[in-house]
Design a protein around this motif. Sequence first.
Motif, PDB file in Angstrom:
ATOM      1  N   MET A  96      20.473  91.867  49.024  1.00 53.42           N
ATOM      2  CA  MET A  96      21.078  91.749  50.348  1.00 53.42           C
ATOM      3  C   MET A  96      22.481  92.379  50.337  1.00 53.42           C
ATOM      4  SD  MET A  96      21.402  88.229  52.507  1.00 53.42           S
ATOM      5  CE  MET A  96      22.408  87.459  51.261  1.00 53.42           C
ATOM      6  N   ILE A 125       6.747  93.941  59.916  1.00 55.17           N
ATOM      7  CA  ILE A 125       6.974  92.743  59.122  1.00 55.17           C
ATOM      8  C   ILE A 125       5.611  92.156  58.782  1.00 55.17           C
ATOM      9  CG2 ILE A 125       7.948  90.413  59.182  1.00 55.17           C
ATOM     10  CD1 ILE A 125      10.133  91.583  61.049  1.00 55.17           C
ATOM     11  N   ILE A 170      16.025  96.852  67.848  1.00 51.02           N
ATOM     12  CA  ILE A 170      16.088  96.575  66.417  1.00 51.02           C
ATOM     13  C   ILE A 170      17.031  97.563  65.730  1.00 51.02           C
ATOM     14  CG2 ILE A 170      14.739  96.430  64.292  1.00 51.02           C
ATOM     15  CD1 ILE A 170      12.256  96.086  66.106  1.00 51.02           C
ATOM     16  N   ARG A 230       8.495  99.889  61.957  1.00 48.79           N
ATOM     17  CA  ARG A 230       8.436  98.913  60.876  1.00 48.79           C
ATOM     18  C   ARG A 230       7.371  97.866  61.213  1.00 48.79           C
ATOM     19  NH1 ARG A 230      13.578  94.683  61.393  1.00 48.79           N
ATOM     20  NH2 ARG A 230      12.614  93.439  63.051  1.00 48.79           N
ATOM     21  N   THR A 246      21.714  95.822  53.918  1.00 50.22           N
ATOM     22  CA  THR A 246      20.424  95.187  54.187  1.00 50.22           C
ATOM     23  C   THR A 246      20.552  93.672  54.328  1.00 50.22           C
ATOM     24  OG1 THR A 246      20.062  95.249  51.800  1.00 50.22           O
ATOM     25  CG2 THR A 246      18.990  96.964  53.130  1.00 50.22           C
ATOM     26  N   LYS A 247      19.672  93.138  55.175  1.00 46.43           N
ATOM     27  CA  LYS A 247      19.585  91.691  55.373  1.00 46.43           C
ATOM     28  C   LYS A 247      18.182  91.238  54.954  1.00 46.43           C
ATOM     29  CE  LYS A 247      20.574  92.057  59.851  1.00 46.43           C
ATOM     30  NZ  LYS A 247      21.121  93.374  60.198  1.00 46.43           N
ATOM     31  N   LEU A 248      18.054  89.953  54.715  1.00 51.86           N
ATOM     32  CA  LEU A 248      16.748  89.426  54.310  1.00 51.86           C
ATOM     33  C   LEU A 248      15.658  89.799  55.314  1.00 51.86           C
ATOM     34  CD1 LEU A 248      17.724  85.825  53.103  1.00 51.86           C
ATOM     35  CD2 LEU A 248      17.304  87.849  51.700  1.00 51.86           C
ATOM     36  N   GLU A 249      16.023  89.755  56.590  1.00 54.92           N
ATOM     37  CA  GLU A 249      15.028  90.015  57.641  1.00 54.92           C
ATOM     38  C   GLU A 249      14.667  91.491  57.790  1.00 54.92           C
ATOM     39  OE1 GLU A 249      17.923  88.344  57.933  1.00 54.92           O
ATOM     40  OE2 GLU A 249      18.956  88.819  59.814  1.00 54.92           O
ATOM     41  N   ASP A 250      15.288  92.346  56.995  1.00 56.32           N
ATOM     42  CA  ASP A 250      14.892  93.757  56.989  1.00 56.32           C
ATOM     43  C   ASP A 250      13.671  93.985  56.110  1.00 56.32           C
ATOM     44  OD1 ASP A 250      18.365  94.778  56.937  1.00 56.32           O
ATOM     45  OD2 ASP A 250      17.018  94.538  58.658  1.00 56.32           O
ATOM     46  N   SER A 251      13.258  92.973  55.381  1.00 51.79           N
ATOM     47  CA  SER A 251      12.068  93.103  54.532  1.00 51.79           C
ATOM     48  C   SER A 251      10.851  93.379  55.406  1.00 51.79           C
ATOM     49  CB  SER A 251      11.843  91.819  53.728  1.00 51.79           C
ATOM     50  OG  SER A 251      12.895  91.586  52.826  1.00 51.79           O
ATOM     51  N   ALA A 252      10.185  94.490  55.136  1.00 49.01           N
ATOM     52  CA  ALA A 252       9.059  94.923  55.970  1.00 49.01           C
ATOM     53  C   ALA A 252       8.470  96.191  55.366  1.00 49.01           C
ATOM     54  CB  ALA A 252       9.522  95.216  57.395  1.00 49.01           C
ATOM     55  N   GLN A 310       2.781  90.870  61.165  1.00 50.97           N
ATOM     56  CA  GLN A 310       3.169  91.105  62.557  1.00 50.97           C
ATOM     57  C   GLN A 310       2.775  92.512  62.990  1.00 50.97           C
ATOM     58  OE1 GLN A 310       7.156  89.868  63.538  1.00 50.97           O
ATOM     59  NE2 GLN A 310       7.098  88.150  62.110  1.00 50.97           N
TER      60      GLN A 310
END
Lengths: 114, 111
Positions: free
Chosen positions: A15, A38, A60, A36, A82-88, A41
């Motif tokens: 991160m 996720i 986004i 992207r 990067t943030k955790l929620e960018d994982s995809a 999703q």
Amino acid sequence: EPEVTQTPSHQVTQMGQEVILRCVPISNHLYFYWYRQILGQKVEFLVSFYNNEISEKSEIFDDQFSVERPDGSNFTLKIRSTKLEDSAMYFCASKEQGIQETQYFGPGTRLLVL
Amino acid sequence: SQKIEQNSEALNIQEGKTATLTCNYTNYSPAYLQWYRQDPGRGPVFLLLIRENEKEKRKERLKVTFDTTLKQSLFHITASQPADSATYLCALGDNAGKSTFGDGTTLTVKP
């Protein structure tokens, strides 16, 4: 048959680190895209690029994101911090001249932010 | 707001039968519509594109219809095979060339 390629196939980062995802679109294509997905999703539009500039971007695609076509073949997506929620999964797509032509997708880069 | 709905998340059919997948949309006027196939961990693979002024398109065992009055597209796979098992994505295209995807329908064809 020509295809869109992407590197790396997998990327693990901490991160706050910067990542650059690379794409080589199909050679005679003029429109380029990043999407992207996720895990579990739908595929989501990030940005479109034509004539060396962004033509459209989604909510986004904030200031952390940037795209570039540094030479005649590569198309890159940079995520600055990067943030955790960018994982995809990040998919690059390209299409020929003409709005109503299909987009061809690359195999994707799986990004995991820890 | 724009909404794209694909029928049931999962569809199970017997080999040899025709699979019919539905894509409905609201608050949207697409210039064209695309169907993609996606296997787990892979990118979407283009199957068919149909434009707003077209009613039907065919390619081998695949057929797509597009009804802009009903705001619906139907995707048919005839003589289905276990190898057709995958997630099928409906994507609406606008005049800027951007695609908006549905959630997908996971098709399982049983031998």
